[in-house]
Write a protein that holds these residues in place. Structure first.
Motif, PDB file in Angstrom:
ATOM      1  N   ASP A 154      14.961 -10.162 -24.999  1.00  0.00           N
ATOM      2  CA  ASP A 154      14.678 -10.606 -26.366  1.00  0.00           C
ATOM      3  C   ASP A 154      13.404  -9.980 -26.937  1.00  0.00           C
ATOM      4  O   ASP A 154      13.154 -10.088 -28.133  1.00  0.00           O
ATOM      5  N   HIS A 155      12.595  -9.387 -26.093  1.00  0.00           N
ATOM      6  CA  HIS A 155      11.348  -8.726 -26.515  1.00  0.00           C
ATOM      7  C   HIS A 155      11.315  -7.345 -25.867  1.00  0.00           C
ATOM      8  O   HIS A 155      10.447  -7.042 -25.061  1.00  0.00           O
ATOM      9  N   ASP A 156      12.252  -6.514 -26.251  1.00  0.00           N
ATOM     10  CA  ASP A 156      12.526  -5.249 -25.576  1.00  0.00           C
ATOM     11  C   ASP A 156      11.720  -4.098 -26.177  1.00  0.00           C
ATOM     12  O   ASP A 156      12.279  -3.164 -26.752  1.00  0.00           O
ATOM     13  N   THR A 157      10.396  -4.182 -26.037  1.00  0.00           N
ATOM     14  CA  THR A 157       9.529  -3.081 -26.458  1.00  0.00           C
ATOM     15  C   THR A 157       8.540  -2.791 -25.334  1.00  0.00           C
ATOM     16  O   THR A 157       8.214  -3.678 -24.544  1.00  0.00           O
ATOM     17  N   ASP A 158       8.065  -1.553 -25.296  1.00  0.00           N
ATOM     18  CA  ASP A 158       7.085  -1.182 -24.270  1.00  0.00           C
ATOM     19  C   ASP A 158       5.830  -2.037 -24.369  1.00  0.00           C
ATOM     20  O   ASP A 158       5.211  -2.365 -23.359  1.00  0.00           O
ATOM     21  N   GLU A 159       5.452  -2.411 -25.576  1.00  0.00           N
ATOM     22  CA  GLU A 159       4.234  -3.205 -25.783  1.00  0.00           C
ATOM     23  C   GLU A 159       4.377  -4.625 -25.237  1.00  0.00           C
ATOM     24  O   GLU A 159       3.387  -5.271 -24.913  1.00  0.00           O
ATOM     25  N   ASP A 160       5.605  -5.129 -25.132  1.00  0.00           N
ATOM     26  CA  ASP A 160       5.832  -6.496 -24.667  1.00  0.00           C
ATOM     27  C   ASP A 160       6.098  -6.598 -23.162  1.00  0.00           C
ATOM     28  O   ASP A 160       6.355  -7.687 -22.648  1.00  0.00           O
ATOM     29  N   VAL A 161       6.061  -5.486 -22.453  1.00  0.00           N
ATOM     30  CA  VAL A 161       6.293  -5.515 -21.007  1.00  0.00           C
ATOM     31  C   VAL A 161       5.103  -6.197 -20.339  1.00  0.00           C
ATOM     32  O   VAL A 161       3.954  -5.813 -20.537  1.00  0.00           O
ATOM     33  N   MET A 162       5.397  -7.224 -19.564  1.00  0.00           N
ATOM     34  CA  MET A 162       4.361  -7.911 -18.788  1.00  0.00           C
ATOM     35  C   MET A 162       4.207  -7.149 -17.470  1.00  0.00           C
ATOM     36  O   MET A 162       5.201  -6.658 -16.925  1.00  0.00           O
ATOM     37  N   HIS A 163       2.979  -7.071 -16.969  1.00  0.00           N
ATOM     38  CA  HIS A 163       2.796  -6.378 -15.708  1.00  0.00           C
ATOM     39  C   HIS A 163       1.538  -6.877 -15.014  1.00  0.00           C
ATOM     40  O   HIS A 163       0.618  -7.381 -15.652  1.00  0.00           O
ATOM     41  N   GLY A 164       1.558  -6.770 -13.695  1.00  0.00           N
ATOM     42  CA  GLY A 164       0.432  -7.207 -12.883  1.00  0.00           C
ATOM     43  C   GLY A 164       0.820  -7.251 -11.423  1.00  0.00           C
ATOM     44  O   GLY A 164       1.968  -7.017 -11.056  1.00  0.00           O
TER      45      GLY A 164
END
Length: 178
Positions: free
Chosen positions: A139-149
């Protein structure tokens, strides 16, 4: 120290270009420098040139894991050779909104009252104990919205670590940060 963060994020962008509804994929992570030496033709075919850093890792896609075997069992059968610095797994799942619970592959989301959302997880681990994960919501399919850690999917990174014959606690205090 390896560039596990960069390898996971590059892999996440690569699979995002392929779109959704992709099967689970397993990758060996090999030092780019070593790949260029050992397999120059394959590296050229993949468009790999001189790495930016001697610690750069290249994901090498593996054969698909069997569909009829639970993921934990399939991973339990894998032992990587020494030339493999790490491994990464890409998988899509339905996640119960507001929790860290994912539905089983064969679980019908319509059979329960659980509100779900589709996610794609990319998790990677290397032999030095470093780990990194990326998660993309459909639903939030943009590179900016990718969560990472480091700790997004600790159970998955711990399972991947066992394939490398290392123990990686989900709450390991010495786990490297990004």
């Amino acid at each position: 120290m390896s560039n596990i963060r960069e390898a996971v994020m590059d892999l996440e962008r690569h699979v995002a270009e392929q779109g959704w509804d992709q099967p689970l994929e397993l990758y060996a992570l090999v030092p780019t420098v070593e790949l260029l030496k050992a397999e120059p033709a394959a590296a050229q075919m993949l468009g790999i040139t001189e790495p930016d850093s001697p610690d750069d890792l290249t994901p090498v896609q593996q054969e698909r894991l069997p569909d009829d075997v639970p993921l934990e069992e399939a991973l339990g059968r894998i032992m990587w050779p020494e030339g493999v610095t790490g491994c990464a797994l890409v998988m899509e799942r339905l996640m119960v909104k507001g929790t860290d619970e994912t539905l089983a592959v064969d679980e019908d989301p319509d059979a329960s009252d659980k509100e779900t959302e589709e996610i794609r997880m990319v998790a990677g681990v290397v032999r030095d104990g470093s780990r990194y994960c990326a998660m993309r919501l459909r639903d939030h399919d943009t590179d900016e919205d990718v969560m990472h850690g480091n700790d997004l999917v600790p159970a998955l990174t711990s399972a991947l670590a066992l394939t490398l014959d290392i123990e990686l606690s989900a709450t390991e205090p010495g786990a490297p940060e990004s």
